[in-house]
Design a protein around this motif. Structure first.
Motif, PDB file in Angstrom:
ATOM      1  N   VAL A 328     -17.294  -8.279  -9.637  1.00 54.38           N
ATOM      2  CA  VAL A 328     -17.172  -8.563  -7.900  1.00 54.38           C
ATOM      3  C   VAL A 328     -15.912  -8.989  -7.693  1.00 54.38           C
ATOM      4  CG1 VAL A 328     -18.209 -10.361  -6.450  1.00 54.38           C
ATOM      5  CG2 VAL A 328     -19.636  -9.212  -7.656  1.00 54.38           C
ATOM      6  N   VAL A 329     -15.195 -10.297  -8.850  1.00 50.49           N
ATOM      7  CA  VAL A 329     -14.014 -10.677  -8.462  1.00 50.49           C
ATOM      8  C   VAL A 329     -12.828  -9.337  -8.236  1.00 50.49           C
ATOM      9  CG1 VAL A 329     -11.984 -12.239  -9.461  1.00 50.49           C
ATOM     10  CG2 VAL A 329     -14.401 -12.942  -9.409  1.00 50.49           C
ATOM     11  N   GLU A 330     -12.829  -8.641  -9.392  1.00 53.19           N
ATOM     12  CA  GLU A 330     -12.133  -7.507  -9.434  1.00 53.19           C
ATOM     13  C   GLU A 330     -12.152  -6.649  -7.992  1.00 53.19           C
ATOM     14  OE1 GLU A 330     -12.872  -5.335 -13.108  1.00 53.19           O
ATOM     15  OE2 GLU A 330     -12.353  -7.086 -14.333  1.00 53.19           O
ATOM     16  N   ALA A 331     -13.085  -6.496  -7.617  1.00 53.14           N
ATOM     17  CA  ALA A 331     -13.281  -5.546  -6.361  1.00 53.14           C
ATOM     18  C   ALA A 331     -12.881  -6.662  -5.315  1.00 53.14           C
ATOM     19  CB  ALA A 331     -14.986  -5.175  -6.125  1.00 53.14           C
ATOM     20  N   LYS A 332     -13.137  -7.749  -5.147  1.00 57.74           N
ATOM     21  CA  LYS A 332     -12.369  -8.416  -3.819  1.00 57.74           C
ATOM     22  C   LYS A 332     -10.960  -8.567  -4.225  1.00 57.74           C
ATOM     23  CE  LYS A 332     -16.485 -11.183  -2.812  1.00 57.74           C
ATOM     24  NZ  LYS A 332     -17.002 -12.608  -2.537  1.00 57.74           N
ATOM     25  N   GLN A 333     -10.513  -8.678  -5.382  1.00 54.09           N
ATOM     26  CA  GLN A 333      -9.056  -8.743  -5.432  1.00 54.09           C
ATOM     27  C   GLN A 333      -8.275  -7.636  -5.036  1.00 54.09           C
ATOM     28  OE1 GLN A 333      -7.939 -10.615  -9.550  1.00 54.09           O
ATOM     29  NE2 GLN A 333      -6.407  -9.297  -9.445  1.00 54.09           N
ATOM     30  N   LYS A 334      -8.832  -6.522  -5.207  1.00 57.36           N
ATOM     31  CA  LYS A 334      -8.353  -5.147  -4.741  1.00 57.36           C
ATOM     32  C   LYS A 334      -8.265  -5.129  -3.301  1.00 57.36           C
ATOM     33  CE  LYS A 334      -8.628   0.143  -5.620  1.00 57.36           C
ATOM     34  NZ  LYS A 334      -9.063   0.482  -3.751  1.00 57.36           N
ATOM     35  N   ILE A 335      -9.402  -5.449  -2.797  1.00 52.41           N
ATOM     36  CA  ILE A 335      -9.426  -5.601  -1.393  1.00 52.41           C
ATOM     37  C   ILE A 335      -8.435  -6.463  -0.515  1.00 52.41           C
ATOM     38  CG2 ILE A 335     -10.792  -6.270   0.832  1.00 52.41           C
ATOM     39  CD1 ILE A 335     -13.179  -5.191  -0.879  1.00 52.41           C
TER      40      ILE A 335
END
Length: 522
Positions: A328-335
């Motif tokens: 989840v953190v990695e996905a949000k970081q990309k956004i």
């Protein structure tokens, strides 16, 4: 020094009668009425000597039964009492009452951690429980729950929530995490809100409402009762967090950056309150003004540039945090990267925390209390102080930029350094304009007071209201809420008179006065 001062309607004999009755009921070790005691409760950051809000005494109960006894005797003797959880509401009046001569009802000794439920992530606390105490309890007992802490870690967990204080984790809107209160009403009766209104109810800390009207927010920033315990929802420890600092070199960058932040907050990508602050945040925490500049008037641009270079900050700087499972953190970081990096012209640098690692290096961003930000009071030298004017705005970059220009101009007219931030909430911005002053400089104190008064007027004309304020300004701020000929004020007074006919609980709190003290308060 705080000489003996008596509240309206009491003379020396009637006041002494009240104090003696309280000593008989509570014991002399819980009633404080010496000059030293009175001085202890003077606002340490007062705009002046603070004696216009001096207490007559202080009362230190250790149980809800003693709070009931205090309220009963306060009614009997018409002695106004000013409840505080720990008295660390610094920048808003500390422990001092609005009405001089009130007795401070200091609940610091009511500091029991009554329950911490790891499975359902809540705690039941008394108002005297402080952030440091609670953090130590969680840490020492390996409880994987996080608090949401404000900049001033000296305060009370429940007291902060009752003043609509904020923290910087996803649970940072602290008042919304209250779930059921125990309150001593102004007549001395105990009431529990929410599911706690049912004897033996097992869902008190799970659901914030009950059947019929819901009253929790009635006791927030109010003088309608004394909260003696509360349930607080807590954040389960995440698997990981990610943190990045964003520096914006130009004043105008607030326009586009604020719009991106508001969108990310609205969509739940960023879940915490984001403090969007100017360059003085870091300089004032670690140095004094004299380290940089000793001239008259606000800090010149060349000094501002030097501060930015020294502390690796922009004209505006903010910190972003992401929370959750690793994916989840990695996905949000990309956004977040895709939103900001094209405008910044460089990549964001992220620091990560993993479960099991020490949290202290990430401080309040991960629920670890600190008091470093209070160093700002040393900025102007002497006996320092600060006071914040914080109107609420829609989360628009254009509106924020306009508010920034208006407030900055007022600071410059007052000859004071512009220290400001925009706290980006879920659907709003709190524009915190921090006035730093030297209490030993009478002219500076006068300019600070006039600046605050002017900003109240300006914000009202612009259609904005302040959400929380210092005891000096509760009445003028309350008066700005004037829809339908001050209908809200009249409603507050009607409820106050019904619940507190003798007007003994915190008269003047949030601009609400009881009938017997209302005359001449306009």
């Amino acid at each position: 020094m705080a000489d003996r001062i008596f509240p309206p309607g009491l003379d020396a004999a009637s006041f002494d009668s009240a104090i003696n009755a309280l000593k008989r009921e509570l014991g002399e070790d819980k009633v404080f009425d010496t000059e030293l005691d009175r001085n202890t409760y003077i606002d340490p950051y007062a705009l002046g000597d603070g004696l216009d809000h001096a207490a007559s005494a202080a009362l230190a109960p250790t149980s809800v039964e003693e709070v009931q006894a205090i309220v009963r005797l306060a009614n009997e003797h018409k002695l106004p009492v000013w409840p505080v959880a720990r008295g660390k509401n610094l920048g808003y009046g500390g422990a001092s009452p609005v009405l001089a001569g009130s007795a401070v009802l200091d609940m610091t000794r009511m500091n029991q951690i009554l329950d911490v439920d790891e499975r359902y992530a809540y705690a039941t606390l008394e108002p005297g429980v402080g952030f440091y105490q609670f953090h130590e309890h969680l840490t020492n007992n390996d409880i994987p729950l996080w608090m949401s802490v404000p900049a001033n870690g000296w305060g009370s967990v429940i007291g902060n929530a009752l003043e609509r204080g904020i923290g910087y984790t996803p649970y940072g809107d602290n008042t919304t995490k209250l779930c059921g209160l125990e309150v001593v009403t102004p007549t001395g009766e105990i009431v529990r809100t929410g599911m706690g209104a049912m004897e033996g109810n097992k869902s008190w800390a799970h659901y914030p409402y009950s059947f019929g009207p819901s009253w929790d927010q009635m006791f927030v920033q109010s003088n309608l009762g004394v909260v003696t315990k509360a349930n607080m929802w807590m954040m389960p420890e995440p698997e990981m967090t990610a943190h990045a600092q964003v520096n914006l070199p130009e004043m105008e960058d607030i326009k586009w950056a604020m719009d991106i932040l508001a969108d990310l907050r609205l969509r739940g990508i960023i879940e915490h309150n984001v403090v969007f602050g100017n360059y003085l945040h870091d300089a004032s925490a670690f140095t004094t003004r004299a380290d940089w500049y000793e001239g008259e008037g606000p800090i010149p641009d060349e000094i501002a540039e030097k501060i930015q270079e020294t502390y690796n900050v922009g004209w505006w700087t903010f910190h972003l945090s992401l929370f959750g499972d690793g994916g989840v953190v990695e996905a949000k970081q990309k956004i977040v990267n895709e939103a900001f990096e094209p405008r910044l012209g460089k990549k964001l640098e992220w620091r990560h925390w993993q479960k099991g690692q020490p949290r202290e290096p990430f401080s309040i961003a991960v629920g670890v209390p600190m008091v470093l930000p209070l160093n700002v009071v040393n900025w102007m030298g002497g006996r320092g102080g600060h006071i914040g004017f914080s109107p609420i705005l829609p989360p628009s970059g254009e509106l924020a930029y306009d508010a920034f220009l208006r407030r900055k101009r007022r600071f410059e007219e007052a000859g004071l350094d512009y220290y400001s931030s925009f706290t980006v909430g879920h659907r709003h911005i709190a524009n915190v304009n921090m006035i730093l002053y030297n209490r030993d400089d009478a002219d500076m104190v006068s300019r600070a007071r006039n600046l605050f008064t002017q900003m109240i007027k300006d914000a009202r004309e612009e259609g904005y209201g302040e959400y929380r304020t210092h005891i000096d300004f509760m009445q003028p701020v309350a008066d700005t809420y004037d829809y339908n000929n001050h209908a809200l004020k009249r409603l507050n007074e009607t409820v106050k008179d019904a619940l507190d006919p003798n007007g003994v609980i915190a008269p003047g709190k949030s601009g609400v006065w009881p009938a017997r003290l209302r005359e001449g308060r306009e």
